[in-house]
Motif scaffolding. Structure first.
Motif, PDB file in Angstrom:
ATOM      1  N   GLN A  50       0.853  -1.115  -0.064  1.00 20.03           N
ATOM      2  CA  GLN A  50       0.112  -0.062  -0.244  1.00 20.03           C
ATOM      3  C   GLN A  50       0.983   1.239  -0.130  1.00 20.03           C
ATOM      4  OE1 GLN A  50      -3.548   0.237  -0.365  1.00 20.03           O
ATOM      5  NE2 GLN A  50      -2.837  -1.850  -0.892  1.00 20.03           N
ATOM      6  N   TYR A  51       1.922   1.324   0.663  1.00 24.70           N
ATOM      7  CA  TYR A  51       2.744   2.586   0.883  1.00 24.70           C
ATOM      8  C   TYR A  51       3.447   2.939  -0.550  1.00 24.70           C
ATOM      9  CZ  TYR A  51       1.401   1.944   5.675  1.00 24.70           C
ATOM     10  OH  TYR A  51       0.810   1.668   6.833  1.00 24.70           O
ATOM     11  N   PHE A  52       3.896   1.586  -1.018  1.00 29.50           N
ATOM     12  CA  PHE A  52       4.417   1.880  -2.413  1.00 29.50           C
ATOM     13  C   PHE A  52       3.394   2.578  -3.526  1.00 29.50           C
ATOM     14  CE2 PHE A  52       6.058   0.729  -6.594  1.00 29.50           C
ATOM     15  CZ  PHE A  52       7.310   1.279  -6.661  1.00 29.50           C
ATOM     16  N   ARG A  53       2.300   1.914  -3.411  1.00 28.83           N
ATOM     17  CA  ARG A  53       0.973   2.266  -4.306  1.00 28.83           C
ATOM     18  C   ARG A  53       0.563   3.845  -3.886  1.00 28.83           C
ATOM     19  NH1 ARG A  53      -2.677  -2.308  -5.741  1.00 28.83           N
ATOM     20  NH2 ARG A  53      -1.141  -3.854  -6.440  1.00 28.83           N
ATOM     21  N   GLN A  54       0.927   4.151  -2.673  1.00 31.25           N
ATOM     22  CA  GLN A  54       0.869   5.870  -2.073  1.00 31.25           C
ATOM     23  C   GLN A  54       1.909   6.611  -2.710  1.00 31.25           C
ATOM     24  OE1 GLN A  54      -0.144   5.786   1.990  1.00 31.25           O
ATOM     25  NE2 GLN A  54      -1.763   4.218   1.589  1.00 31.25           N
ATOM     26  N   GLY A  55       2.991   6.100  -3.188  1.00 35.51           N
ATOM     27  CA  GLY A  55       4.216   6.841  -3.524  1.00 35.51           C
ATOM     28  C   GLY A  55       4.861   7.413  -2.359  1.00 35.51           C
ATOM     29  N   LEU A  56       4.771   6.845  -1.247  1.00 36.80           N
ATOM     30  CA  LEU A  56       5.368   7.265   0.001  1.00 36.80           C
ATOM     31  C   LEU A  56       7.021   6.822  -0.585  1.00 36.80           C
ATOM     32  CD1 LEU A  56       3.831   7.766   2.880  1.00 36.80           C
ATOM     33  CD2 LEU A  56       5.119   5.725   3.557  1.00 36.80           C
ATOM     34  N   GLU A  57       7.733   8.041   0.197  1.00 36.59           N
ATOM     35  CA  GLU A  57       9.136   8.032   0.080  1.00 36.59           C
ATOM     36  C   GLU A  57       9.696   6.800   0.581  1.00 36.59           C
ATOM     37  OE1 GLU A  57      12.335  11.403  -0.118  1.00 36.59           O
ATOM     38  OE2 GLU A  57      10.859  11.467   1.194  1.00 36.59           O
ATOM     39  N   TYR A  58      10.775   6.119   0.032  1.00 39.54           N
ATOM     40  CA  TYR A  58      11.636   5.093   0.521  1.00 39.54           C
ATOM     41  C   TYR A  58      10.763   3.550   0.777  1.00 39.54           C
ATOM     42  CZ  TYR A  58      15.102   8.617   1.865  1.00 39.54           C
ATOM     43  OH  TYR A  58      15.783   9.620   1.911  1.00 39.54           O
ATOM     44  N   SER A  59       9.406   3.657   0.204  1.00 38.70           N
ATOM     45  CA  SER A  59       8.531   2.513   0.512  1.00 38.70           C
ATOM     46  C   SER A  59       9.100   1.469  -0.611  1.00 38.70           C
ATOM     47  CB  SER A  59       7.041   2.623   0.171  1.00 38.70           C
ATOM     48  OG  SER A  59       6.761   3.455  -1.077  1.00 38.70           O
ATOM     49  N   ARG A  93       9.586  -2.799   7.295  1.00 39.49           N
ATOM     50  CA  ARG A  93       9.525  -1.271   6.865  1.00 39.49           C
ATOM     51  C   ARG A  93      10.910  -0.939   7.152  1.00 39.49           C
ATOM     52  NH1 ARG A  93       4.416   0.981  10.201  1.00 39.49           N
ATOM     53  NH2 ARG A  93       3.148  -0.301   9.023  1.00 39.49           N
ATOM     54  N   PRO A  94      11.549  -0.153   6.184  1.00 40.17           N
ATOM     55  CA  PRO A  94      12.778   0.641   6.379  1.00 40.17           C
ATOM     56  C   PRO A  94      12.527   1.672   7.565  1.00 40.17           C
ATOM     57  CG  PRO A  94      12.336   0.866   4.037  1.00 40.17           C
ATOM     58  CD  PRO A  94      11.091   0.258   4.750  1.00 40.17           C
ATOM     59  N   THR A  95      13.499   2.126   8.290  1.00 36.38           N
ATOM     60  CA  THR A  95      12.877   3.169   9.573  1.00 36.38           C
ATOM     61  C   THR A  95      12.466   4.266   8.587  1.00 36.38           C
ATOM     62  OG1 THR A  95      15.003   2.467  10.517  1.00 36.38           O
ATOM     63  CG2 THR A  95      14.095   4.337  11.365  1.00 36.38           C
ATOM     64  N   GLU A  96      13.085   4.838   7.648  1.00 37.04           N
ATOM     65  CA  GLU A  96      12.618   6.014   6.945  1.00 37.04           C
ATOM     66  C   GLU A  96      10.900   6.131   6.697  1.00 37.04           C
ATOM     67  OE1 GLU A  96      14.803   4.072   5.907  1.00 37.04           O
ATOM     68  OE2 GLU A  96      16.883   5.249   5.768  1.00 37.04           O
ATOM     69  N   VAL A  97      10.397   4.778   6.226  1.00 34.19           N
ATOM     70  CA  VAL A  97       9.211   4.733   6.192  1.00 34.19           C
ATOM     71  C   VAL A  97       8.118   4.889   7.493  1.00 34.19           C
ATOM     72  CG1 VAL A  97       7.136   3.208   5.310  1.00 34.19           C
ATOM     73  CG2 VAL A  97       9.326   3.301   4.000  1.00 34.19           C
ATOM     74  N   GLN A  98       8.727   4.169   8.542  1.00 32.97           N
ATOM     75  CA  GLN A  98       8.156   4.516   9.620  1.00 32.97           C
ATOM     76  C   GLN A  98       8.006   5.809  10.082  1.00 32.97           C
ATOM     77  OE1 GLN A  98       7.011   1.859  11.198  1.00 32.97           O
ATOM     78  NE2 GLN A  98       5.907   2.757  12.922  1.00 32.97           N
ATOM     79  N   LEU A  99       9.065   6.612   9.946  1.00 30.41           N
ATOM     80  CA  LEU A  99       9.213   8.140  10.477  1.00 30.41           C
ATOM     81  C   LEU A  99       8.401   9.123   9.439  1.00 30.41           C
ATOM     82  CD1 LEU A  99      13.103   9.072  10.498  1.00 30.41           C
ATOM     83  CD2 LEU A  99      11.298  10.081  11.896  1.00 30.41           C
ATOM     84  N   THR A 100       8.184   8.580   8.215  1.00 34.82           N
ATOM     85  CA  THR A 100       7.528   9.426   7.285  1.00 34.82           C
ATOM     86  C   THR A 100       5.789   9.150   7.822  1.00 34.82           C
ATOM     87  OG1 THR A 100       8.769   8.917   5.559  1.00 34.82           O
ATOM     88  CG2 THR A 100       6.853   9.979   4.937  1.00 34.82           C
ATOM     89  N   LEU A 101       5.669   7.728   7.960  1.00 38.37           N
ATOM     90  CA  LEU A 101       4.239   7.422   8.603  1.00 38.37           C
ATOM     91  C   LEU A 101       3.694   8.416   9.777  1.00 38.37           C
ATOM     92  CD1 LEU A 101       3.927   3.591   7.885  1.00 38.37           C
ATOM     93  CD2 LEU A 101       2.707   5.452   6.639  1.00 38.37           C
ATOM     94  N   PHE A 102       4.743   8.236  10.699  1.00 37.50           N
ATOM     95  CA  PHE A 102       4.567   8.674  11.954  1.00 37.50           C
ATOM     96  C   PHE A 102       4.479  10.350  11.880  1.00 37.50           C
ATOM     97  CE2 PHE A 102       5.812  10.396  16.341  1.00 37.50           C
ATOM     98  CZ  PHE A 102       5.092   9.612  17.108  1.00 37.50           C
ATOM     99  N   ASP A 103       5.183  10.985  11.200  1.00 39.18           N
ATOM    100  CA  ASP A 103       5.204  12.396  11.005  1.00 39.18           C
ATOM    101  C   ASP A 103       3.935  12.849  10.205  1.00 39.18           C
ATOM    102  OD1 ASP A 103       7.666  12.796  12.303  1.00 39.18           O
ATOM    103  OD2 ASP A 103       8.828  13.027  10.292  1.00 39.18           O
ATOM    104  N   ARG A 104       3.493  11.842   9.066  1.00 37.12           N
ATOM    105  CA  ARG A 104       2.248  12.237   8.339  1.00 37.12           C
ATOM    106  C   ARG A 104       1.007  12.280   9.265  1.00 37.12           C
ATOM    107  NH1 ARG A 104       0.737   8.647   3.135  1.00 37.12           N
ATOM    108  NH2 ARG A 104      -0.152   7.282   4.836  1.00 37.12           N
ATOM    109  N   TYR A 105       0.943  11.363  10.068  1.00 36.27           N
ATOM    110  CA  TYR A 105      -0.267  11.112  11.106  1.00 36.27           C
ATOM    111  C   TYR A 105      -0.222  12.217  12.015  1.00 36.27           C
ATOM    112  CZ  TYR A 105      -3.931   9.140  13.815  1.00 36.27           C
ATOM    113  OH  TYR A 105      -5.185   8.842  14.362  1.00 36.27           O
TER     114      TYR A 105
END
Ligand SMILES: C[C@@H](N)C(=O)N[C@H](C)C(=O)O
Ligand SMILES: [Zn+2]
Length: 255
Positions: A50-59, A93-105
């Motif tokens: 899902q995160y790749f489909r959403q275009g999330l960085e580093y996904s 999940r790479p740490t970068e994706v966890q960070l982006t998800l956390f910041d986004r929310y």
């Protein structure tokens, strides 16, 4: 649903909120299992990152998990009614994706509650996205390769109605939301009953395969990491993992 096996619905969903302070204190002795790609390992498992489909960085365009998780996903998929499949949304999940998800929310919550303190916002954020950590003593669940976000598709390929979208950040996503409503009101609407049984189906096959579910999210399951160890009152054997491709096209776990 009426024609399905009763064992699929045997367990009611009975869960407690995790105490993250206790979760983080659980000892990890990493068994160094490798990460494997999930696609093409079973004809009863579909991967839709899902995160790749959403275009999330580093996904990543593929989902990866530890060997023991893959084995148990296959077991869970084999327990499904004929024709049904597991659909994997996310796993390692790479740490970068966890960070982006956390910041986004967190930003979303800050906009919604401008009056709340930073501490209160962090606490709310933590319910739906684990605090990004690649600390070896307490890595975020998905950083271990032991967590997986998933749902079920029926024989026609249609996703079962779980009552909310994946990653919907509302109280309706709490896995036993409808169990509690049923206990309080004594009955549910036919649509709610369907959702209750769909969640129970996922919960029962995943529990039978050895996973634990995360209280706030019907889609999030763990095996071997600290969150799983908390729910199973034991130690963890999956810690932080990064990977490098080896000659078998699997990934070695690195410290
Ligand atoms: C962001 C959501 N899909 C998820 O996985 N949440 C849990 C709590 C996590 O981030 O580990
Ligand atoms: Zn998750």
């Amino acid at each position: 649903m009426k024609n399905l096996n009763k064992s699929h619905y045997k367990l009611k969903i009975d869960l407690e909120k995790p105490d993250w302070k206790k979760v983080k204190e659980i000892k990890i002795i990493d068994n160094k299992e490798m990460l494997f790609s999930i696609s093409d390992k079973s004809n009863r498992i579909i991967v839709k990152p899902q995160y790749f489909r959403q275009g999330l960085e580093y996904s990543l365009p593929e989902c990866y998990c530890r060997g023991g998780v893959l084995l148990r996903l296959k077991k869970a998929a084999d327990l499904l009614p004929a024709g049904y499949k597991l659909v994997i949304f996310d796993a390692w999940r790479p740490t970068e994706v966890q960070l982006t998800l956390f910041d986004r929310y967190k930003e979303k919550l800050l906009r919604k509650h401008p009056d709340k303190s930073e501490k209160a916002i962090n606490k709310l954020t933590e319910q739906f996205v684990a605090i990004p950590s690649d600390n070896a003593k307490h890595p975020s669940p998905h950083i271990t390769g032991g967590a997986v976000d998933l749902t079920i598709a029926n024989a026609q390929g249609i996703f079962l109605d779980m009552g909310t979208e994946f990653d919907e950040n509302t109280k309706k996503s709490v896995t036993n939301f409808l169990e509690k409503r049923l206990a309080k009101k004594g009955k549910l609407s036919p649509k709610e009953e369907d959702i209750l049984y769909n969640r129970r189906l996922l919960y029962n096959i995943m529990k039978a395969a050895g996973f634990s579910n995360y209280y706030y999210e019907w889609w999030h399951y763990d095996y071997g990491n600290q969150l799983w160890a908390f729910y199973n009152k034991t130690q963890a054997f999956y810690g932080k993992c990064v990977f490098k491709l080896n000659s078998h096209f699997a990934f070695d776990v690195m410290d």
